[in-house]
Design a protein around this motif. Structure first.
Motif, PDB file in Angstrom:
ATOM      1  N   UNK A   1      19.210  54.095  27.497  1.00  0.00           N
ATOM      2  CA  UNK A   1      17.999  54.933  27.452  1.00  0.00           C
ATOM      3  C   UNK A   1      17.834  55.640  26.114  1.00  0.00           C
TER       4      UNK A   1
ATOM      5  N   UNK B   1      15.920  59.525  36.770  1.00  0.00           N
ATOM      6  CA  UNK B   1      15.890  58.307  35.952  1.00  0.00           C
ATOM      7  C   UNK B   1      16.652  57.192  36.654  1.00  0.00           C
ATOM      8  N   UNK B   2      16.227  55.992  36.389  1.00  0.00           N
ATOM      9  CA  UNK B   2      16.764  54.867  37.144  1.00  0.00           C
ATOM     10  C   UNK B   2      17.575  53.904  36.289  1.00  0.00           C
ATOM     11  N   UNK B   3      18.195  54.431  35.279  1.00  0.00           N
ATOM     12  CA  UNK B   3      19.106  53.591  34.505  1.00  0.00           C
ATOM     13  C   UNK B   3      20.326  53.240  35.359  1.00  0.00           C
TER      14      UNK B   3
ATOM     15  N   UNK C   1      18.944  50.845  30.325  1.00  0.00           N
ATOM     16  CA  UNK C   1      17.533  50.748  30.713  1.00  0.00           C
ATOM     17  C   UNK C   1      17.096  49.283  30.757  1.00  0.00           C
ATOM     18  N   UNK C   2      17.347  48.560  29.661  1.00  0.00           N
ATOM     19  CA  UNK C   2      16.860  47.188  29.569  1.00  0.00           C
ATOM     20  C   UNK C   2      17.993  46.160  29.519  1.00  0.00           C
ATOM     21  N   UNK C   3      17.747  45.058  30.192  1.00  0.00           N
ATOM     22  CA  UNK C   3      18.679  43.932  30.211  1.00  0.00           C
ATOM     23  C   UNK C   3      17.867  42.695  29.860  1.00  0.00           C
ATOM     24  N   UNK C   4      18.209  42.061  28.756  1.00  0.00           N
ATOM     25  CA  UNK C   4      17.433  40.908  28.297  1.00  0.00           C
ATOM     26  C   UNK C   4      18.377  39.749  27.997  1.00  0.00           C
TER      27      UNK C   4
ATOM     28  N   UNK D   1      22.842  42.489  40.190  1.00  0.00           N
ATOM     29  CA  UNK D   1      22.260  43.797  39.920  1.00  0.00           C
ATOM     30  C   UNK D   1      22.102  44.502  41.243  1.00  0.00           C
ATOM     31  N   UNK D   2      22.577  45.722  41.324  1.00  0.00           N
ATOM     32  CA  UNK D   2      22.406  46.532  42.522  1.00  0.00           C
ATOM     33  C   UNK D   2      21.736  47.822  42.062  1.00  0.00           C
ATOM     34  N   UNK D   3      20.405  47.810  42.143  1.00  0.00           N
ATOM     35  CA  UNK D   3      19.629  48.873  41.493  1.00  0.00           C
ATOM     36  C   UNK D   3      19.790  50.214  42.181  1.00  0.00           C
ATOM     37  N   UNK D   4      19.815  50.198  43.521  1.00  0.00           N
ATOM     38  CA  UNK D   4      19.946  51.461  44.254  1.00  0.00           C
ATOM     39  C   UNK D   4      21.320  52.086  43.989  1.00  0.00           C
ATOM     40  N   UNK D   5      22.315  51.229  43.771  1.00  0.00           N
ATOM     41  CA  UNK D   5      23.663  51.704  43.410  1.00  0.00           C
ATOM     42  C   UNK D   5      23.829  51.918  41.906  1.00  0.00           C
ATOM     43  N   UNK D   6      22.802  51.617  41.145  1.00  0.00           N
ATOM     44  CA  UNK D   6      22.833  51.789  39.676  1.00  0.00           C
ATOM     45  C   UNK D   6      23.937  50.961  39.029  1.00  0.00           C
TER      46      UNK D   6
END
Lengths: 63, 63
Positions: free
Chosen positions: B36, B1-3, B22-25, B50-55
């Motif tokens: 999640x 999972x990619x949270x 999970x979500x950022x709005x 946001x650093x997605x690979x670093x979560x």
């Protein structure tokens, strides 16, 4: 890997703007996106929504 | 999972604000984060990075 695809929403349609995005950094003059290969794109847009589990970043163009 | 985990930066320090996001709005009155499990938190802050690979989601409190 947990990169996402960034889509640019314009006139109600979403166009793929950049794949494999790792970093998203809001700047004064737009949003800087960097993909996992270090390629960068800046776009004058705002973040509408991030859906990380769906790997989606939705941006909306600012005029 | 990619949270990812969301951290709130304040006075140069980062505090864990919400895990498994999970979500950022972005909203007018702050940023809505949803994990999640569907739990939601709103915070008056701006997105720093946001650093997605670093979560990692880095937010900065707005006064």
């Amino acid at each position: 890997m947990c990169e996402a695809n960034a889509y640019l929403r314009k006139d109600g349609k979403e166009e793929l703007f950049l794949e494999n995005v790792d970093r998203v950094i809001p700047h004064e003059d737009g949003i800087l996106l960097e993909d996992i290969f270090g390629r960068r794109k800046i776009v004058k847009a705002r973040i509408v929504e991030l859906a990380l589990v769906d790997h989606r970043i939705i941006l909306e163009k600012e005029e």
